[in-house]
Design an enzyme around this catalytic site. Sequence first.
Site: not given
Ligand code: CP
Ligand code: NVA
Length: 304
Positions: A106, A133, A136, A223, A262, A290
């Site tokens: 990440r 992502h 997701q 989101d 998400c 997930r």
């Molecule tokens: N939706 C998602 O990726 O959640 P987290 O940021 O908690 O991993």
């Molecule tokens: N769009 C959000 C998704 C988190 C899972 C971010 O990037 O923070």
Amino acid sequence: MKLKTKNLLTLAELTPKEFTGLIDNSIKLKKELKKGGNKLILKNKTLTMIFQKPSTRTRVSFETGMYQLGGHAINLSSHDMQISRGESIEDTAKTLSRYSNCIMARVYEHDLLEDLAKHATIPVINGLSDSFHPCQILADFMTIKEKKKKFQGLKIAWIGDGNNVCNSMIYGAALSGVSMSIATPKGFEPDKIAVKEAQKKTKIELTADPFIAVKNADVVVSDTFSSIHNLDKKRLQKFLPKYQVNDKLMKSAKKDAIFLHCLPAKREQEVTSSVIDGPQSVVWDEAENRLHTQKALLAALIRA
Ligand code: CP
Ligand code: NVA
């Protein structure tokens, strides 16, 4: 199931058959787990997870998934790694490839993932970047398949920020043939290349009007307006109140429309409590999925 790709960084690496195959396998793994447990198909395999940003769902679902398939996950914050002291991505990728069977990362900049993938001899999975992502979206389309039993003829309405999750959903739409209408304020549209590529395969409409987007929609998605990489508070003024998914907007979609998010969510910003905690919301199934989709993905990448 084998995938042609070594890595999963955007979703664009998959063929439609691979995408729907992964979702069908996820549904099988979910059933198998609920019947008493999964076969230990990743016995003695390890996944190395690298986090530059915080996570709840991604971290726990990947770690639990590896465990349930007989393997093990190692969790690393990039601050604790030698990357933080200047070790190169190339050397990190080569080193991890000698210990582990897969890397999930990440990150902020998507290019870093491309770099990792280039130098690692093991699969690299995007656990969220500023741009995409994909994991997701596997869970989101599994949830859609469970609830709607099909993809053909469905319409998704995306409301709010044309962000990383939206970009991957556009590729998911192209892979499944689902159409999308995306309502964003001017200047917050999704990735132009993703839209252009997907428009060759399905209908992707861009609008500034949330009510146009939700018309005849089977799925309504929102989101956060402030992603981890976009925490500027002034952003909110561009989205509120127009792009909030509330009861009035949900009522303008199809009667049996489902609501996806998400998570994490900011209630009363991008979505009201009445919607996210209401009868049309399927966000907890979505979060659970997930786990199942990532197990199908890990099995396909690691065992290939
Ligand atoms: N939706 C998602 O990726 O959640 P987290 O940021 O908690 O991993
Ligand atoms: N769009 C959000 C998704 C988190 C899972 C971010 O990037 O923070």
